[in-house]
Design a protein around this motif. Structure first.
Motif, PDB file in Angstrom:
ATOM      1  N   LEU A 104       0.810  -1.207   0.000  1.00  0.00           N
ATOM      2  CA  LEU A 104       0.000   0.000   0.000  1.00  0.00           C
ATOM      3  C   LEU A 104       0.850   1.267   0.000  1.00  0.00           C
ATOM      4  CD1 LEU A 104      -3.101   0.492   0.156  1.00  0.00           C
ATOM      5  CD2 LEU A 104      -2.814   0.767   2.622  1.00  0.00           C
ATOM      6  N   HIS A 105       1.886   1.296   0.825  1.00  0.00           N
ATOM      7  CA  HIS A 105       2.751   2.474   0.938  1.00  0.00           C
ATOM      8  C   HIS A 105       4.097   2.157   0.280  1.00  0.00           C
ATOM      9  CE1 HIS A 105      -0.338   4.099   3.532  1.00  0.00           C
ATOM     10  NE2 HIS A 105      -0.269   3.009   4.274  1.00  0.00           N
ATOM     11  N   ARG A 140       7.238   2.640  -5.660  1.00  0.00           N
ATOM     12  CA  ARG A 140       6.370   3.640  -6.310  1.00  0.00           C
ATOM     13  C   ARG A 140       6.894   5.046  -6.049  1.00  0.00           C
ATOM     14  NH1 ARG A 140       0.983   2.702  -4.013  1.00  0.00           N
ATOM     15  NH2 ARG A 140       1.636   4.040  -2.302  1.00  0.00           N
ATOM     16  N   ARG A 141       7.302   5.323  -4.825  1.00  0.00           N
ATOM     17  CA  ARG A 141       7.799   6.663  -4.486  1.00  0.00           C
ATOM     18  C   ARG A 141       9.138   6.928  -5.164  1.00  0.00           C
ATOM     19  NH1 ARG A 141      11.434   7.891  -0.848  1.00  0.00           N
ATOM     20  NH2 ARG A 141      11.220   5.887   0.236  1.00  0.00           N
ATOM     21  N   ALA A 188       4.171   8.076  -7.352  1.00  0.00           N
ATOM     22  CA  ALA A 188       3.209   8.298  -6.269  1.00  0.00           C
ATOM     23  C   ALA A 188       2.553   9.666  -6.396  1.00  0.00           C
ATOM     24  CB  ALA A 188       3.902   8.173  -4.918  1.00  0.00           C
ATOM     25  N   GLU A 221      -0.454  12.352  -4.197  1.00  0.00           N
ATOM     26  CA  GLU A 221      -1.187  12.563  -2.964  1.00  0.00           C
ATOM     27  C   GLU A 221      -2.624  12.089  -3.133  1.00  0.00           C
ATOM     28  OE1 GLU A 221      -0.300  13.675   0.095  1.00  0.00           O
ATOM     29  OE2 GLU A 221       1.753  13.490  -0.655  1.00  0.00           O
ATOM     30  N   PRO A 222      -3.163  11.359  -2.159  1.00  0.00           N
ATOM     31  CA  PRO A 222      -4.564  10.908  -2.263  1.00  0.00           C
ATOM     32  C   PRO A 222      -5.518  12.084  -2.151  1.00  0.00           C
ATOM     33  CG  PRO A 222      -3.661  10.371  -0.106  1.00  0.00           C
ATOM     34  CD  PRO A 222      -2.520  10.892  -0.923  1.00  0.00           C
ATOM     35  N   ARG A 269      -6.759   4.701   0.363  1.00  0.00           N
ATOM     36  CA  ARG A 269      -6.731   5.213  -1.009  1.00  0.00           C
ATOM     37  C   ARG A 269      -5.311   5.651  -1.377  1.00  0.00           C
ATOM     38  NH1 ARG A 269     -10.496   6.953  -4.635  1.00  0.00           N
ATOM     39  NH2 ARG A 269     -12.140   6.606  -3.091  1.00  0.00           N
ATOM     40  N   GLN A 270      -4.787   5.105  -2.486  1.00  0.00           N
ATOM     41  CA  GLN A 270      -3.467   5.450  -2.983  1.00  0.00           C
ATOM     42  C   GLN A 270      -3.562   5.761  -4.475  1.00  0.00           C
ATOM     43  OE1 GLN A 270      -0.750   5.666  -0.935  1.00  0.00           O
ATOM     44  NE2 GLN A 270      -2.096   5.115   0.773  1.00  0.00           N
ATOM     45  N   ARG A 271      -3.129   6.965  -4.850  1.00  0.00           N
ATOM     46  CA  ARG A 271      -3.166   7.383  -6.254  1.00  0.00           C
ATOM     47  C   ARG A 271      -1.784   7.243  -6.872  1.00  0.00           C
ATOM     48  NH1 ARG A 271      -4.198  13.011  -6.576  1.00  0.00           N
ATOM     49  NH2 ARG A 271      -4.907  12.756  -8.733  1.00  0.00           N
ATOM     50  N   ASP A 293      -1.174  -3.786  -4.513  1.00  0.00           N
ATOM     51  CA  ASP A 293      -1.513  -2.508  -3.909  1.00  0.00           C
ATOM     52  C   ASP A 293      -0.537  -1.408  -4.300  1.00  0.00           C
ATOM     53  OD1 ASP A 293      -3.490  -3.951  -2.712  1.00  0.00           O
ATOM     54  OD2 ASP A 293      -2.661  -3.856  -0.685  1.00  0.00           O
ATOM     55  N   GLY A 332      -1.589   1.132  -6.942  1.00  0.00           N
ATOM     56  CA  GLY A 332      -2.713   2.023  -6.664  1.00  0.00           C
ATOM     57  C   GLY A 332      -3.830   1.259  -6.006  1.00  0.00           C
TER      58      GLY A 332
END
Length: 412
Positions: free
Chosen positions: A154-155, A159-160, A165, A167-168, A264-266, A280, A283
């Motif tokens: 999820l985090h 991705r970062r 990544a 912001e949601p 929620r992850q965009r 996850d 997104g």
């Protein structure tokens, strides 16, 4: 580990293990990196319901889903005295399975595969491009790969680091869960149950003949109550409903209360040059759909297919990997859209009971949608059933807003 590797998979959850196994089955050399030394105690915070298409995807990895969990026949939405029930078609079943059983089983399959090297206790701290591949900085030194798969949850760190990544936006929601052994003589339900309560949703998933996973979805305000007494707060929220109180009565906890979020992850996209995201990490909209594990396993297959072609043709630039992104986007739409619409209604007290009553009156249509979502009916079938359900929901919404008496007059 300094030699270039064909594929590095970061994360050893279901999505990461599945991607690694599919790539290795296609003859590729794969390294899996997991930052933890062992699976999370009690399992990840997860609804743990694997839908029929996810059951099939797990079977294609050589695992026997029924040996790991408990079968369920369909979905039941409940609000107050109203209940809408839908069963899966053609005798298909979902499987409720605890992550504390699933994750180790997948890891054992990865560790046994001759094409995979599995390393734990390694954290990725940096990512940069190099000629012909990507260079990773890890807690155990540098590592180079032709392609990197981010499956770190999820985090996601990958991705970062890849700049994907975002912001949601919108309300931030959180999940909490606890496993229970039911009171003597009680059996787990035959279906996954979704209870619409004031400000929260309660999900009940059978994970054994007399074991359940109780999961709550709620906003940030509600989760503040977990800080002092997580178990007491959790049970207090579950007990808001008569069904929840009945489940708690005489039950014994099998795990501690776990909380995670925001859910929620965009993302800017799920691919970049020589990099794909799965599970996850690619997104996350919300846990309402119950499709998280199924989507992760199925998107792992799609990612492995695209990455394998790229490795063999040396075409791993973003433009070539977009084939995976497009197929995954189609998969997300087909699996999740209807349930998201339904649960949008469940979150609005003025609409929840009316919406569920409308679905209850159209059970064949509800089950037809489940057939499409689980891949057992062609998508065009939706054109025959969705308008009728939509009309029911519209009438229900109007009735909830203007009152029963005016609604009856309008209907007449």
């Amino acid at each position: 580990m300094a030699d270039p590797i064909e594929a590095v998979v970061v994360g050893a959850g279901p999505s990461g293990c599945a991607t690694a196994l599919h790539l290795a089955d296609r003859g590729h050399a794969v390294v899996v990196l997991e930052r933890g030394d062992r699976p999370v105690r009690g399992g990840k915070v997860c609804g743990e319901g694997l839908m029929p298409h996810g059951v099939a995807a797990l079977g294609r990895l050589g695992l026997e889903p029924r040996a790991l969990g408990c079968a369920f026949r369909g979905i039941a939405y409940r609000s107050g005295e109203h209940c809408a029930v839908g069963d899966f078609p053609q005798g298909k079943v979902g499987i409720g399975l605890r992550r504390s059983r699933l994750d180790p089983a997948l890891r054992r399959a990865v560790e046994r595969h001759p094409g995979v090297r599995f390393h734990t206790g390694i954290r990725v701290t940096g990512l940069r491009e190099r000629p012909g591949g990507l260079a990773l900085e890890t807690s155990q030194g540098p590592l180079e790969a032709r392609v990197v798969v981010g499956a770190d949850g999820l985090h996601s760190t990958i991705r970062r680091l890849a700049g994907l990544a975002m912001e949601p936006r919108g309300p931030l929601r959180y999940g909490a869960r606890q496993h229970l052994h039911l009171a003597p003589g009680r059996r787990a339900p035959e279906r996954v149950e979704v209870h619409a309560l004031e400000g929260i949703e309660l999900y009940v998933t059978p994970v054994g003949p007399d074991e359940i996973n109780l999961a709550l979805l709620c906003d940030r305000r509600v989760t503040r109550s977990f800080r002092g007494d997580p178990e007491g707060s959790f049970r207090g929220l579950v007990a808001r409903s008569a069904a929840g109180r009945a489940l708690l009565d005489g039950a014994q906890p099998l795990s501690e209360v776990g909380v995670c979020g925001p859910l929620r992850q965009r993302v800017r996209g799920c691919v970049a040059d020589r990099l794909v995201l799965v599970g996850d990490a690619a997104g996350f909209v919300d846990a309402v759909t119950g499709e998280g594990m199924s989507l992760g396993l199925m998107s792992a297959e799609l990612a492995a297919q695209t990455v394998s072609v790229g490795l063999r043709t040396d075409r791993l630039e973003r433009a070539s990997l977009l084939a995976y992104a497009r197929r995954r986007a189609h998969l997300v739409r087909s699996l999740c859209w209807f349930t998201e619409v339904v649960v949008w209604g469940l979150r609005r007290p003025w609409l929840a009971q009316a919406a569920i009553a409308a679905l209850a009156r159209r059970r064949p249509a509800f089950e037809a949608v489940l057939a499409v979502q689980t891949g057992h009916a062609p998508s065009p079938a939706l054109a025959l059933v969705v308008p009728g359900i939509g009309a029911e929901l519209l009438r229900a919404g109007i009735g909830a807003l203007i009152g029963p008496r005016a609604h009856r007059a309008l209907s007449e």
